[in-house]
Scaffold this motif. Structure first.
Motif, PDB file in Angstrom:
ATOM      1  N   TRP A  97       3.624 -13.288  10.596  1.00 52.65           N
ATOM      2  CA  TRP A  97       3.232 -12.449  11.625  1.00 52.65           C
ATOM      3  C   TRP A  97       2.891 -11.294  11.205  1.00 52.65           C
ATOM      4  N   TRP A  98       1.694 -10.793  10.625  1.00 49.65           N
ATOM      5  CA  TRP A  98       0.915  -9.525  10.229  1.00 49.65           C
ATOM      6  C   TRP A  98      -0.444  -9.754  10.528  1.00 49.65           C
ATOM      7  N   TRP A  99      -1.192  -8.416  10.168  1.00 52.32           N
ATOM      8  CA  TRP A  99      -2.562  -8.229  10.265  1.00 52.32           C
ATOM      9  C   TRP A  99      -3.051  -8.097   8.728  1.00 52.32           C
ATOM     10  N   GLU A 100      -4.109  -8.858   8.383  1.00 48.75           N
ATOM     11  CA  GLU A 100      -4.672  -8.408   7.296  1.00 48.75           C
ATOM     12  C   GLU A 100      -6.130  -7.676   7.404  1.00 48.75           C
ATOM     13  N   VAL A 101      -6.139  -6.377   7.117  1.00 49.78           N
ATOM     14  CA  VAL A 101      -7.474  -5.750   7.334  1.00 49.78           C
ATOM     15  C   VAL A 101      -8.231  -5.247   6.439  1.00 49.78           C
ATOM     16  N   ARG A 102      -9.627  -5.836   6.283  1.00 51.68           N
ATOM     17  CA  ARG A 102     -10.510  -5.565   5.119  1.00 51.68           C
ATOM     18  C   ARG A 102     -11.837  -4.784   5.530  1.00 51.68           C
ATOM     19  N   SER A 106     -16.497  -1.134   1.409  1.00 52.29           N
ATOM     20  CA  SER A 106     -16.024  -0.349   0.579  1.00 52.29           C
ATOM     21  C   SER A 106     -14.636  -1.173  -0.232  1.00 52.29           C
ATOM     22  N   GLY A 107     -14.463  -2.181  -0.071  1.00 53.19           N
ATOM     23  CA  GLY A 107     -13.286  -3.032  -0.606  1.00 53.19           C
ATOM     24  C   GLY A 107     -11.882  -2.721  -0.096  1.00 53.19           C
ATOM     25  N   VAL A 108     -11.859  -1.984   0.508  1.00 53.69           N
ATOM     26  CA  VAL A 108     -10.459  -1.443   0.895  1.00 53.69           C
ATOM     27  C   VAL A 108      -9.659  -2.245   1.786  1.00 53.69           C
ATOM     28  N   VAL A 109      -8.571  -2.770   1.296  1.00 55.84           N
ATOM     29  CA  VAL A 109      -7.602  -3.433   2.073  1.00 55.84           C
ATOM     30  C   VAL A 109      -6.480  -2.849   2.585  1.00 55.84           C
ATOM     31  N   THR A 110      -5.753  -3.488   3.824  1.00 58.90           N
ATOM     32  CA  THR A 110      -4.679  -2.666   4.122  1.00 58.90           C
ATOM     33  C   THR A 110      -3.992  -3.606   5.136  1.00 58.90           C
ATOM     34  N   ALA A 111      -2.758  -3.249   5.795  1.00 59.90           N
ATOM     35  CA  ALA A 111      -2.301  -4.425   6.684  1.00 59.90           C
ATOM     36  C   ALA A 111      -1.452  -3.595   7.649  1.00 59.90           C
ATOM     37  N   THR A 220       3.233 -11.495  -7.198  1.00 58.64           N
ATOM     38  CA  THR A 220       2.559 -12.806  -7.036  1.00 58.64           C
ATOM     39  C   THR A 220       2.170 -13.115  -5.685  1.00 58.64           C
ATOM     40  N   CYS A 221       2.805 -12.488  -4.754  1.00 56.63           N
ATOM     41  CA  CYS A 221       2.300 -12.599  -3.259  1.00 56.63           C
ATOM     42  C   CYS A 221       1.694 -11.214  -2.898  1.00 56.63           C
ATOM     43  N   HIS A 222       2.272 -10.193  -3.189  1.00 57.56           N
ATOM     44  CA  HIS A 222       1.550  -9.169  -2.863  1.00 57.56           C
ATOM     45  C   HIS A 222       0.793  -8.226  -4.029  1.00 57.56           C
ATOM     46  N   ARG A 223      -0.391  -7.448  -3.393  1.00 61.23           N
ATOM     47  CA  ARG A 223      -1.263  -6.818  -4.280  1.00 61.23           C
ATOM     48  C   ARG A 223      -0.845  -5.446  -4.062  1.00 61.23           C
ATOM     49  N   VAL A 224      -0.925  -4.741  -4.995  1.00 62.88           N
ATOM     50  CA  VAL A 224      -0.779  -3.123  -5.295  1.00 62.88           C
ATOM     51  C   VAL A 224      -1.894  -2.842  -6.225  1.00 62.88           C
ATOM     52  N   ALA A 225      -2.821  -2.052  -5.446  1.00 66.50           N
ATOM     53  CA  ALA A 225      -4.211  -1.856  -6.344  1.00 66.50           C
ATOM     54  C   ALA A 225      -3.746  -1.122  -7.788  1.00 66.50           C
ATOM     55  N   GLY A 226      -4.297  -1.969  -8.847  1.00 64.03           N
ATOM     56  CA  GLY A 226      -4.036  -1.672 -10.225  1.00 64.03           C
ATOM     57  C   GLY A 226      -2.622  -2.050 -10.794  1.00 64.03           C
ATOM     58  N   VAL A 227      -1.886  -2.649  -9.870  1.00 62.39           N
ATOM     59  CA  VAL A 227      -0.577  -3.199 -10.672  1.00 62.39           C
ATOM     60  C   VAL A 227      -0.600  -4.602 -10.504  1.00 62.39           C
ATOM     61  N   SER A 228      -0.923  -5.443  -9.153  1.00 64.43           N
ATOM     62  CA  SER A 228      -0.651  -6.582  -8.729  1.00 64.43           C
ATOM     63  C   SER A 228      -1.803  -7.276  -8.185  1.00 64.43           C
ATOM     64  N   ASP A 229      -1.965  -8.724  -8.266  1.00 63.30           N
ATOM     65  CA  ASP A 229      -3.094  -8.857  -7.411  1.00 63.30           C
ATOM     66  C   ASP A 229      -2.991 -10.232  -6.355  1.00 63.30           C
ATOM     67  N   GLY A 230      -1.564 -10.416  -5.735  1.00 61.15           N
ATOM     68  CA  GLY A 230      -1.203 -11.607  -5.123  1.00 61.15           C
ATOM     69  C   GLY A 230      -1.844 -11.280  -3.786  1.00 61.15           C
ATOM     70  N   ALA A 231      -2.283 -12.515  -3.173  1.00 59.30           N
ATOM     71  CA  ALA A 231      -3.088 -12.417  -1.896  1.00 59.30           C
ATOM     72  C   ALA A 231      -2.385 -13.095  -0.671  1.00 59.30           C
TER      73      ALA A 231
END
Ligand code: CU
Length: 296
Positions: A97-102, A106-111, A220-231
């Motif tokens: 139950w959350w919103w993925e915003v792209r 610009s390639g920016v991602v937030t939630a 593995t699940c969460h992305r943090v720019a420059g640190v991890s790539d989870g999607a």
């Protein structure tokens, strides 16, 4: 757009209240009056008069008026072609139950938060990763379903900079209530600054054991720019700047991320994040403290 909808709603409410009052008054009048003698022919004529007037003409005219007033209001919500500067495109995917915003430009991602420029139309391309949800920011525009395997486009525009609250408007499971989105409308220059800041931002990894735990457990699940790539789960690159945690469960105050990490199973039952009972409390607190600093 939302103003048009509100205006139409009030007009309908006033009109139908008048109809209700008129029908009520006629009903009371019919109960209280002394009946008068009428011939069969006259009775039939009166009956016909009411059937045609009240049963055909009145609803016919009301529905036609509603259609004439409602069509332009509905038209303004459609993503029709515009001249000049094109509407900004933002892709939003609903999850339980959350919103993925792209931001594709610009390639920016937030939630769970949506930053938009004020005074300019925005086209939201809405989709879903699991069940049917519905996107609704009552003060900005209409409501539109988010359906798996389909993209619906909603146009909205904030005329004034400000913060507007949105909520999933289609029951999507036990935590449907906790599926809120905060829309932050900026003046154009502030919006550009926000996008640029977010687009170039690279986070410094968390040092030490807590950093390793973040990379192996959370990354593995969460992305943090420059640190991890989870999607699989919300992008955390700017978690420190978000107004709420858990899509509306907690206000994002100092200490709130730590509380969320310790108690998320109780605060938002059924959410997709596993329990953290294999991580020791100090390390969990270190991760929380670092996440709090992730703000553009
Ligand atoms: Cu919902």
């Amino acid at each position: 757009m939302a103003q048009g909808v509100a205006w139409l709603w009030w007009l309908m409410a006033i009109f139908f209240s008048l109809v209700l009052l008129a029908v009520g008054a006629l009903w009371i009048h019919a109960l209280r009056r002394t009946p008068r003698e009428v011939t069969v022919v006259e009775a039939r004529r009166i009956e016909k008069c009411w059937l045609i007037g009240g049963g055909l003409i009145l609803p016919g005219v009301s529905i036609l008026a509603l259609l004439l007033l409602g069509t332009p209001v509905g038209q303004r919500m459609l993503p029709l072609p515009v001249e000049g500067e094109q509407p900004l495109r933002i892709d939003i995917t609903a999850h339980q139950w959350w919103w993925e915003v792209r931001y594709p430009d610009s390639g920016v991602v937030t939630a769970n938060q949506l930053h938009i420029p004020a005074g300019r139309p925005v086209d939201l391309h809405l989709g879903s990763a699991d069940v049917i949800h519905s996107f609704w920011v009552p003060r900005l525009g209409g409501k539109l379903d988010m359906i798996p395997g389909r993209t619906n486009v909603l146009r909205l525009q904030a005329d004034q900079p400000g913060t507007y609250r949105g909520q999933c408007a289609e029951f999507c499971g036990t935590q449907h209530t906790h599926m809120q989105i905060v829309v932050i409308a900026h003046a154009e220059a502030d919006y550009q600054a926000w996008v640029e800041e977010r687009a170039k931002r690279r986070v410094t990894p968390l040092a030490g054991a807590a950093g390793e735990i973040f990379a192996t457990h959370c990354g593995t699940c969460h992305r943090v720019a420059g640190v991890s790539d989870g999607a699989r789960a919300p992008d955390l690159s700017d978690i420190g700047s978000r107004p709420t945690l858990g899509a509306g469960v907690l206000r994002n105050e100092p200490g709130a991320i730590a509380r969320w990490l310790h108690e998320h199973r109780r605060l938002k039952q059924g959410n997709g994040m596993p329990a953290h009972d294999d991580i020791d409390d100090n390390q969990l607190d270190a991760i929380a403290e670092w996440l709090e600093t992730l703000a553009p």
